[in-house]
Scaffold this motif. Structure first.
Motif, PDB file in Angstrom:
ATOM      1  N   UNK A 184      55.996  39.498  20.424  1.00 49.84           N
ATOM      2  CA  UNK A 184      55.401  39.170  21.712  1.00 49.84           C
ATOM      3  C   UNK A 184      56.039  37.895  22.253  1.00 49.84           C
ATOM      4  N   UNK A 185      56.335  37.883  23.550  1.00 45.06           N
ATOM      5  CA  UNK A 185      56.908  36.694  24.189  1.00 45.06           C
ATOM      6  C   UNK A 185      55.915  35.555  24.152  1.00 45.06           C
ATOM      7  N   UNK A 186      56.424  34.366  23.916  1.00 43.39           N
ATOM      8  CA  UNK A 186      55.580  33.180  23.962  1.00 43.39           C
ATOM      9  C   UNK A 186      55.367  32.793  25.418  1.00 43.39           C
TER      10      UNK A 186
ATOM     11  N   UNK B 165      64.772  26.570  30.906  1.00 38.45           N
ATOM     12  CA  UNK B 165      64.639  26.560  29.449  1.00 38.45           C
ATOM     13  C   UNK B 165      63.849  27.769  28.954  1.00 38.45           C
ATOM     14  N   UNK B 166      62.830  28.160  29.697  1.00 41.33           N
ATOM     15  CA  UNK B 166      62.040  29.324  29.282  1.00 41.33           C
ATOM     16  C   UNK B 166      62.856  30.614  29.384  1.00 41.33           C
ATOM     17  N   UNK B 167      63.708  30.723  30.402  1.00 42.97           N
ATOM     18  CA  UNK B 167      64.615  31.887  30.478  1.00 42.97           C
ATOM     19  C   UNK B 167      65.549  31.893  29.274  1.00 42.97           C
ATOM     20  N   UNK B 168      66.065  30.717  28.943  1.00 45.77           N
ATOM     21  CA  UNK B 168      67.011  30.586  27.833  1.00 45.77           C
ATOM     22  C   UNK B 168      66.409  31.051  26.508  1.00 45.77           C
ATOM     23  N   UNK B 169      65.129  30.724  26.287  1.00 48.11           N
ATOM     24  CA  UNK B 169      64.488  31.044  25.010  1.00 48.11           C
ATOM     25  C   UNK B 169      63.560  32.258  25.072  1.00 48.11           C
ATOM     26  N   UNK B 170      63.500  32.914  26.223  1.00 48.87           N
ATOM     27  CA  UNK B 170      62.701  34.130  26.335  1.00 48.87           C
ATOM     28  C   UNK B 170      61.204  33.885  26.423  1.00 48.87           C
ATOM     29  N   UNK B 171      60.805  32.770  26.994  1.00 48.90           N
ATOM     30  CA  UNK B 171      59.387  32.467  27.169  1.00 48.90           C
ATOM     31  C   UNK B 171      58.941  32.902  28.564  1.00 48.90           C
ATOM     32  N   UNK B 172      57.649  33.106  28.702  1.00 53.06           N
ATOM     33  CA  UNK B 172      57.016  33.349  29.987  1.00 53.06           C
ATOM     34  C   UNK B 172      56.358  32.048  30.421  1.00 53.06           C
ATOM     35  N   UNK B 173      56.346  31.783  31.733  1.00 51.95           N
ATOM     36  CA  UNK B 173      55.707  30.571  32.253  1.00 51.95           C
ATOM     37  C   UNK B 173      54.554  30.966  33.169  1.00 51.95           C
ATOM     38  N   UNK B 174      53.397  30.340  32.961  1.00 49.70           N
ATOM     39  CA  UNK B 174      52.243  30.495  33.847  1.00 49.70           C
ATOM     40  C   UNK B 174      52.040  29.146  34.531  1.00 49.70           C
ATOM     41  N   UNK B 175      52.145  29.119  35.858  1.00 50.30           N
ATOM     42  CA  UNK B 175      52.024  27.872  36.608  1.00 50.30           C
ATOM     43  C   UNK B 175      50.645  27.809  37.260  1.00 50.30           C
ATOM     44  N   UNK B 176      49.980  26.679  37.074  1.00 47.49           N
ATOM     45  CA  UNK B 176      48.693  26.426  37.703  1.00 47.49           C
ATOM     46  C   UNK B 176      48.861  25.247  38.645  1.00 47.49           C
ATOM     47  N   UNK B 177      48.650  25.506  39.946  1.00 47.28           N
ATOM     48  CA  UNK B 177      48.833  24.480  40.975  1.00 47.28           C
ATOM     49  C   UNK B 177      47.946  24.832  42.167  1.00 47.28           C
ATOM     50  N   UNK B 178      47.576  23.828  42.948  1.00 46.53           N
ATOM     51  CA  UNK B 178      46.804  24.110  44.165  1.00 46.53           C
ATOM     52  C   UNK B 178      47.690  24.818  45.191  1.00 46.53           C
TER      53      UNK B 178
ATOM     54  N   UNK C 201      41.870  27.767  33.545  1.00 51.94           N
ATOM     55  CA  UNK C 201      42.879  27.882  32.493  1.00 51.94           C
ATOM     56  C   UNK C 201      42.216  28.131  31.142  1.00 51.94           C
ATOM     57  N   UNK C 202      42.632  29.206  30.488  1.00 55.44           N
ATOM     58  CA  UNK C 202      42.183  29.504  29.123  1.00 55.44           C
ATOM     59  C   UNK C 202      43.314  29.066  28.188  1.00 55.44           C
ATOM     60  N   UNK C 203      43.214  27.844  27.685  1.00 60.17           N
ATOM     61  CA  UNK C 203      44.291  27.257  26.890  1.00 60.17           C
ATOM     62  C   UNK C 203      44.577  28.027  25.600  1.00 60.17           C
ATOM     63  N   UNK C 204      43.631  28.798  25.118  1.00 58.72           N
ATOM     64  CA  UNK C 204      43.834  29.578  23.889  1.00 58.72           C
ATOM     65  C   UNK C 204      44.881  30.671  24.065  1.00 58.72           C
ATOM     66  N   UNK C 205      45.193  31.026  25.290  1.00 54.02           N
ATOM     67  CA  UNK C 205      46.154  32.099  25.555  1.00 54.02           C
ATOM     68  C   UNK C 205      47.595  31.627  25.609  1.00 54.02           C
ATOM     69  N   UNK C 206      47.811  30.315  25.482  1.00 50.54           N
ATOM     70  CA  UNK C 206      49.154  29.765  25.631  1.00 50.54           C
ATOM     71  C   UNK C 206      49.685  29.193  24.325  1.00 50.54           C
TER      72      UNK C 206
END
Length: 77
Positions: free
Chosen positions: A4-6, A30-43, A65-70
């Motif tokens: 599973x992707x981080x 960096x996330x593309x380089x290492x195969x990570x997914x990014x979730x951005x939280x912003x107004x 934000x559910x920090x347990x999912x990251x």
């Protein structure tokens, strides 16, 4: 078996400013380089331009934000 992707959580208040854009660009690269997914939280809009009630509503995004999912969290102060 497929791994599973981080997923990294990125929290920012001002993604529209040059500093925020540089942070986002660097994290995404960096996330593309290492195969990570990014979730951005912003107004949705600049927090400095609205009244108190509006700000209270905008800031609720951070309560969702559910920090347990990251696998990691980056906070852009």
């Amino acid at each position: 078996m497929k791994m599973q992707r981080k997923t990294i959580c990125l929290i920012t208040a001002t993604p529209e400013y040059i500093h925020g854009q540089r942070i986002l660009d660097g994290v995404f690269a960096q996330c593309r380089k290492y195969g990570y997914t990014v979730a951005v939280f912003a107004p949705l809009s600049n927090l400095l331009l609205h009244d108190k009630q509006y700000l209270s509503g905008e800031c609720n995004i951070y309560r969702l934000i559910n920090f347990e999912r990251f696998d990691g969290v980056i906070v852009d102060p």
